[in-house]
Write a protein that holds these residues in place. Structure first.
Motif, PDB file in Angstrom:
ATOM      1  N   ARG A   1     -12.070  30.306  27.152  1.00  0.00           N
ATOM      2  CA  ARG A   1     -11.069  29.675  26.290  1.00  0.00           C
ATOM      3  C   ARG A   1     -11.052  30.282  24.898  1.00  0.00           C
ATOM      4  NH1 ARG A   1      -9.835  24.306  28.780  1.00  0.00           N
ATOM      5  NH2 ARG A   1     -11.423  24.086  30.378  1.00  0.00           N
TER       6      ARG A   1
ATOM      7  N   TRP B   1     -19.419  21.990  43.306  1.00  0.00           N
ATOM      8  CA  TRP B   1     -19.020  23.394  43.477  1.00  0.00           C
ATOM      9  C   TRP B   1     -19.267  23.851  44.910  1.00  0.00           C
ATOM     10  CZ3 TRP B   1     -22.227  25.004  38.582  1.00  0.00           C
ATOM     11  CH2 TRP B   1     -21.566  24.554  37.428  1.00  0.00           C
TER      12      TRP B   1
ATOM     13  N   SER C   1     -19.046  20.503  33.694  1.00  0.00           N
ATOM     14  CA  SER C   1     -17.722  20.475  33.059  1.00  0.00           C
ATOM     15  C   SER C   1     -17.765  19.594  31.814  1.00  0.00           C
ATOM     16  CB  SER C   1     -16.675  19.911  34.014  1.00  0.00           C
ATOM     17  OG  SER C   1     -16.522  20.746  35.127  1.00  0.00           O
TER      18      SER C   1
ATOM     19  N   THR D   1     -30.250  33.959  30.348  1.00  0.00           N
ATOM     20  CA  THR D   1     -28.861  33.581  30.061  1.00  0.00           C
ATOM     21  C   THR D   1     -28.815  32.470  29.015  1.00  0.00           C
ATOM     22  OG1 THR D   1     -28.271  34.189  32.309  1.00  0.00           O
ATOM     23  CG2 THR D   1     -26.699  32.812  31.135  1.00  0.00           C
TER      24      THR D   1
ATOM     25  N   ILE E   1     -13.282  29.716  22.486  1.00  0.00           N
ATOM     26  CA  ILE E   1     -13.612  28.741  21.446  1.00  0.00           C
ATOM     27  C   ILE E   1     -15.109  28.711  21.174  1.00  0.00           C
ATOM     28  CG2 ILE E   1     -11.619  27.200  21.588  1.00  0.00           C
ATOM     29  CD1 ILE E   1     -12.981  25.532  23.582  1.00  0.00           C
TER      30      ILE E   1
ATOM     31  N   GLU F   1     -19.456  21.293  28.944  1.00  0.00           N
ATOM     32  CA  GLU F   1     -18.466  22.139  28.269  1.00  0.00           C
ATOM     33  C   GLU F   1     -17.607  21.310  27.309  1.00  0.00           C
ATOM     34  OE1 GLU F   1     -16.227  24.584  31.006  1.00  0.00           O
ATOM     35  OE2 GLU F   1     -14.714  25.030  29.493  1.00  0.00           O
TER      36      GLU F   1
ATOM     37  N   ASP G   1     -19.729  29.834  29.715  1.00  0.00           N
ATOM     38  CA  ASP G   1     -18.687  30.728  30.233  1.00  0.00           C
ATOM     39  C   ASP G   1     -17.304  30.154  29.985  1.00  0.00           C
ATOM     40  OD1 ASP G   1     -20.339  32.635  31.096  1.00  0.00           O
ATOM     41  OD2 ASP G   1     -20.187  32.166  33.245  1.00  0.00           O
TER      42      ASP G   1
ATOM     43  N   PRO H   1     -25.108  27.310  31.895  1.00  0.00           N
ATOM     44  CA  PRO H   1     -24.475  28.636  31.819  1.00  0.00           C
ATOM     45  C   PRO H   1     -22.966  28.614  32.064  1.00  0.00           C
ATOM     46  CG  PRO H   1     -26.138  28.575  33.613  1.00  0.00           C
ATOM     47  CD  PRO H   1     -26.252  27.298  32.843  1.00  0.00           C
ATOM     48  N   GLN H   2     -22.525  27.862  33.064  1.00  0.00           N
ATOM     49  CA  GLN H   2     -21.101  27.839  33.393  1.00  0.00           C
ATOM     50  C   GLN H   2     -20.290  27.174  32.279  1.00  0.00           C
ATOM     51  OE1 GLN H   2     -23.617  26.800  35.340  1.00  0.00           O
ATOM     52  NE2 GLN H   2     -23.546  27.918  37.266  1.00  0.00           N
TER      53      GLN H   2
ATOM     54  N   ASN I   1     -13.590  16.648  38.519  1.00  0.00           N
ATOM     55  CA  ASN I   1     -13.458  17.750  37.562  1.00  0.00           C
ATOM     56  C   ASN I   1     -13.319  19.097  38.256  1.00  0.00           C
ATOM     57  OD1 ASN I   1     -13.435  16.210  35.262  1.00  0.00           O
ATOM     58  ND2 ASN I   1     -15.646  16.267  34.975  1.00  0.00           N
ATOM     59  N   ASN I   2     -13.522  19.122  39.574  1.00  0.00           N
ATOM     60  CA  ASN I   2     -13.399  20.374  40.327  1.00  0.00           C
ATOM     61  C   ASN I   2     -12.324  20.310  41.408  1.00  0.00           C
ATOM     62  OD1 ASN I   2     -15.625  22.347  39.391  1.00  0.00           O
ATOM     63  ND2 ASN I   2     -16.560  20.317  39.364  1.00  0.00           N
TER      64      ASN I   2
ATOM     65  N   ILE J   1     -10.744  18.916  28.914  1.00  0.00           N
ATOM     66  CA  ILE J   1     -10.876  19.614  27.632  1.00  0.00           C
ATOM     67  C   ILE J   1      -9.518  19.779  26.947  1.00  0.00           C
ATOM     68  CG2 ILE J   1     -11.592  21.764  26.517  1.00  0.00           C
ATOM     69  CD1 ILE J   1     -13.918  21.906  28.288  1.00  0.00           C
TER      70      ILE J   1
ATOM     71  N   LYS K   1      -8.808  17.141  18.230  1.00  0.00           N
ATOM     72  CA  LYS K   1      -9.813  17.794  17.402  1.00  0.00           C
ATOM     73  C   LYS K   1      -9.870  17.282  15.956  1.00  0.00           C
ATOM     74  CE  LYS K   1     -12.135  22.122  17.760  1.00  0.00           C
ATOM     75  NZ  LYS K   1     -12.127  23.520  18.118  1.00  0.00           N
TER      76      LYS K   1
ATOM     77  N   ASN L   1     -17.910  14.626  38.812  1.00  0.00           N
ATOM     78  CA  ASN L   1     -18.041  16.066  39.015  1.00  0.00           C
ATOM     79  C   ASN L   1     -17.024  16.565  40.034  1.00  0.00           C
ATOM     80  OD1 ASN L   1     -20.106  16.287  37.170  1.00  0.00           O
ATOM     81  ND2 ASN L   1     -21.734  16.225  38.696  1.00  0.00           N
TER      82      ASN L   1
ATOM     83  N   THR M   1     -25.600  31.620  37.726  1.00  0.00           N
ATOM     84  CA  THR M   1     -25.043  31.290  36.421  1.00  0.00           C
ATOM     85  C   THR M   1     -23.507  31.301  36.452  1.00  0.00           C
ATOM     86  OG1 THR M   1     -25.314  33.599  35.815  1.00  0.00           O
ATOM     87  CG2 THR M   1     -27.038  32.093  35.117  1.00  0.00           C
ATOM     88  N   THR M   2     -22.942  31.351  37.660  1.00  0.00           N
ATOM     89  CA  THR M   2     -21.487  31.230  37.814  1.00  0.00           C
ATOM     90  C   THR M   2     -21.215  30.013  38.711  1.00  0.00           C
ATOM     91  OG1 THR M   2     -21.466  32.558  39.808  1.00  0.00           O
ATOM     92  CG2 THR M   2     -21.219  33.737  37.720  1.00  0.00           C
ATOM     93  N   ARG M   3     -19.932  29.715  38.930  1.00  0.00           N
ATOM     94  CA  ARG M   3     -19.605  28.568  39.775  1.00  0.00           C
ATOM     95  C   ARG M   3     -19.402  28.965  41.232  1.00  0.00           C
ATOM     96  NH1 ARG M   3     -16.753  24.072  36.596  1.00  0.00           N
ATOM     97  NH2 ARG M   3     -17.110  24.698  34.469  1.00  0.00           N
TER      98      ARG M   3
ATOM     99  N   GLU N   1     -23.585  19.593  38.968  1.00  0.00           N
ATOM    100  CA  GLU N   1     -22.199  19.796  39.370  1.00  0.00           C
ATOM    101  C   GLU N   1     -22.135  20.820  40.504  1.00  0.00           C
ATOM    102  OE1 GLU N   1     -19.550  19.508  36.087  1.00  0.00           O
ATOM    103  OE2 GLU N   1     -18.134  20.920  36.944  1.00  0.00           O
TER     104      GLU N   1
END
Ligand code: SF4
Lengths: 197, 467
Positions: free
Chosen positions: B49, A90, B149, B87, B51, B152, B44, B40-41, A115-116, A179, A186, A112, A35-37, A86
């Motif tokens: 951020r 990673w 990404s 999660t 938000i 997100e 995160d 999940p990421q 973006n990394n 982002i 916004k 992808n 659940t992390t990158r 993605e």
């Protein structure tokens, strides 16, 4: 995310002259459970890299110490097809590759990667063949990828330019992500959302 | 007079919040689906951020990729899968997003539940962190898969930044032959244009063959658009579309529905609109299809043989021989008569009620072949309940097929449903990549009908001889 950038790199390259490398090869589904990158690099090309008993396959390029310092991955046509995971980008990033060179990329993978802060550099089939030839002749040959000038240059002086859209180029060189830009819109988006409720 | 425009352009242009020099379009997203693996990421990222989610009403979550298909009411045994689903639960609770969790009557594969709940509607933009989001395009919308990404970005702003792809139209006209289904149509198209032939394009499917298809069959076609490299595929909505949507849970109801239909009727490509590429296909040329290789473009009509080395371009020979070695097949061989070990009927390509009905109709009164294991994994709880209501479960049980709980299952083998190394599986899913259904598994992609025949005969067969 940390403020990573990409401008220029001179490094050795790992050759993977196979076409249609799909994201299931880059990172098999059973390794998508984190659940992390972080940490996906260990399972990059898992089933090509390791036997069923987790011993390394001696003939796979990433297990060859000659290429231990490679920061560029050079692969056959149509790299990254298949899933939108993605995790593939990673895994490549986490392993330590900064650039993937191929003569064709799948769309979602390309986004992808960008973006990394992994640069997918698309070259002609002929130039790709030259790169493989150069690595074959000398596995330690240095390749220079210059984003500002959009060129890839081999040690023998051969060079080719690659395309990248100006927006993504700016993002890579300055460490921006999408982002930041979208958040600046916004108020416009709020109006749009209300009008389309 | 305005210039004739494609349906794709009409929907896209209507969703551009901002088009600025030197930037991709900021595209507004009407509907966002998420699942446990690719979200999940992204959450995160929001936390980092500081938000919140821009509009919680536009995102719907379900758990599908990791979930067990047996005893789904019990806690997930495998620790990592359980953690990922937990999660998702926590993220949805923290950010206020509707989750159709295990045990919920609306749970199922994300691309099956969107349409069946009426969340998927014509004219929308729809994204999900999953490449088969293209499925939703069957309803006449722009639907495509995105990376985490981008998930997100959507959570944070309800927009993503995208360059507009090129447009392709694939027109299919004529009457389909006996035993030929929509799965065969799409496998045929991919075999013709290759696994990368539509990269950079968005595809519109048109023609009288497409118009004659049910929504389920149309979804099967749009689902596999990604398998030829296209970001997505769409089909102009028509009466079949409106009838499917009418009365569904989240569809407009009553007068609002009639009003919506009025708008939806205008969603068509104008006469004279130009595409960057056009392809015409004659339905009569399509046979029941099967794949022999390790990408979905490596497919043949069932009466054909695995290509000989002399048919393969020099530059592709190395990849081709690698692929056949993986599959344990020889150039020039017939696939008809090839024994199989597993049959998997499931996935977002072919696990809707119509698929299950088709299988049951053929299987009724028959038995599975000895030595073949047959898994039927419905696409959603609603599909499973419908199958039971129609007594299909009894047909499957009598035939020796296992009807399991809903999820992605052996389509990608993230849960325990894996095809063992070296074994052959006829699968109604969408990818035959190396190891897709489990390390060293060997996949033949085919229609539910071809899968059903393989289940009862234990072999790859030409379904035309059985129906
Ligand atoms: S069924 Fe297969 S293709 Fe469809 S969403 Fe699940 S894993 Fe992806």
């Amino acid at each position: 995310m940390s403020k990573e950038t990409f401008t220029k790199l001179t490094a050795t390259a790992a050759p993977l002259p196979i076409e249609n490398i799909d994201t299931d090869q880059i990172i098999p589904a059973r390794f998508l459970k984190a659940t992390t990158r972080e940490g996906f690099g260990d399972n990059l090309f898992r089933d090509w890299r390791y036997n069923a008993d987790d011993t390394p396959k001696a003939d796979f390029v990433l297990n060859n110490l000659t290429y231990a310092d490679a920061r560029i991955l050079v692969a056959g046509k149509n790299f990254g097809m298949g899933s939108s995971r993605e995790h593939a980008a990673w895994a490549i990033h986490d392993y330590g590759f900064k650039v993937v060179i191929s003569s064709f990329f799948a769309d979602i993978f390309k986004n992808n990667a960008l973006n990394n802060f992994v640069l997918p550099a698309q070259v002609s089939d002929a130039f790709l063949a030259e790169i493989f030839k150069a690595i074959d002749a000398d596995p330690h040959t240095l390749i220079t990828v210059d984003l500002a000038n959009q060129t890839i240059t081999l040690a023998n002086g051969l060079s080719e330019s690659f395309d990248i859209n100006t927006y993504k180029k700016t993002c890579l060189m300055n460490g921006y992500d999408d982002i930041d830009y979208l958040l600046s819109l916004k108020e416009d988006i709020k109006q749009f959302d209300l009008a389309h409720a | 007079m305005s210039t004739p425009t494609t349906l794709f352009d009409k929907i896209w242009d209507a969703h551009v919040v901002k088009r600025a020099e030197g930037h991709p379009d900021a595209l507004f997203i009407d509907r966002h689906f998420i699942h446990e693996v690719t979200s999940p990421q992204a959450f995160d990222g929001l936390r980092k951020r500081g938000i919140s989610v821009f509009n919680i009403g536009r995102t719907t979550a379900t758990a599908d990729h990791n979930v067990p298909t047996k005893d789904q009411h019990l806690p997930i045994k495998e620790a990592l899968s359980r953690h990922q689903v937990e999660t998702l639960r926590k993220n949805c609770a923290d950010f206020g997003i509707e989750l159709y969790d295990l045990g919920h009557p609306f749970q199922g594969i994300v691309h099956i539940i969107g349409p069946e709940l009426g969340l998927t509607q014509p004219g929308m933009t729809i994204v999900c962190g999953d490449s088969h989001t293209s499925t939703h395009g069957a309803f006449g919308n722009i639907a495509f898969g995105i990376g985490t990404s981008e998930v997100e970005q959507v959570l944070a702003t309800q927009c993503i930044l995208q360059y507009k792809p090129k447009r392709m139209r694939i027109s299919i006209n004529g009457k389909l032959g006996k035993g030929v289904t929509s799965k065969d149509i799409i496998l045929y198209i991919i075999s013709k244009i290759s696994a990368s032939g539509a990269t950079g394009y968005f595809v519109e499917y048109a023609g009288d063959t497409i118009e004659s298809l049910s929504m389920e069959a149309r979804m099967t076609i749009c689902n596999m658009s990604i398998e030829m490299g296209a970001r997505g595929g769409l089909i102009a909505p028509d009466e079949t579309t409106f009838n499917y949507i009418r009365g569904r849970r989240f569809a407009p109801q009553g007068e609002a529905f009639d009003k919506a239909v009025e708008t939806w009727r205008t969603l068509k490509t104008d006469e004279g609109a130009t595409f960057d590429r056009e392809l015409n296909i004659n339905a009569e040329d399509i046979e029941p299809m099967i794949t022999y290789g390790t990408n979905p473009g490596m497919g043949i009509g069932i009466s054909h043989q695995v290509p000989n080395l002399s048919d393969i371009p020099e530059s592709e020979l190395a990849s081709y021989t690698k692929s056949l070695a993986y599959m344990g097949l020889e150039p020039g061989m017939d696939l008809v008569g090839k024994p199989v070990d597993y049959v998997f009927i499931g996935s977002c390509t072919n696990a809707r009620i119509e698929d299950l009905r088709q299988v049951a109709e053929f299987v009724k009164g028959k038995q599975k072949a000895d030595g073949v294991e047959v898994w039927i994994v419905p696409g959603s709880v609603q599909v499973a309940n419908q199958a039971k209501a129609e007594g299909l479960d009894k047909v499957f049980a009598a035939a020796g097929f296992e009807l399991r709980d809903p999820g992605c299952s052996a389509c990608l083998g993230m849960n325990e449903d894996k095809i063992p190394a070296g074994k052959y599986c006829v699968s109604t899913s969408n990818r035959n990549f190396e190891g897709r259904q489990g390390p060293q598994s060997r996949t033949f992609l085919a229609s539910p009908l071809t899968a059903a025949v393989a289940a009862v005969t234990g072999k790859v067969q030409d379904v035309r001889e059985f129906v």
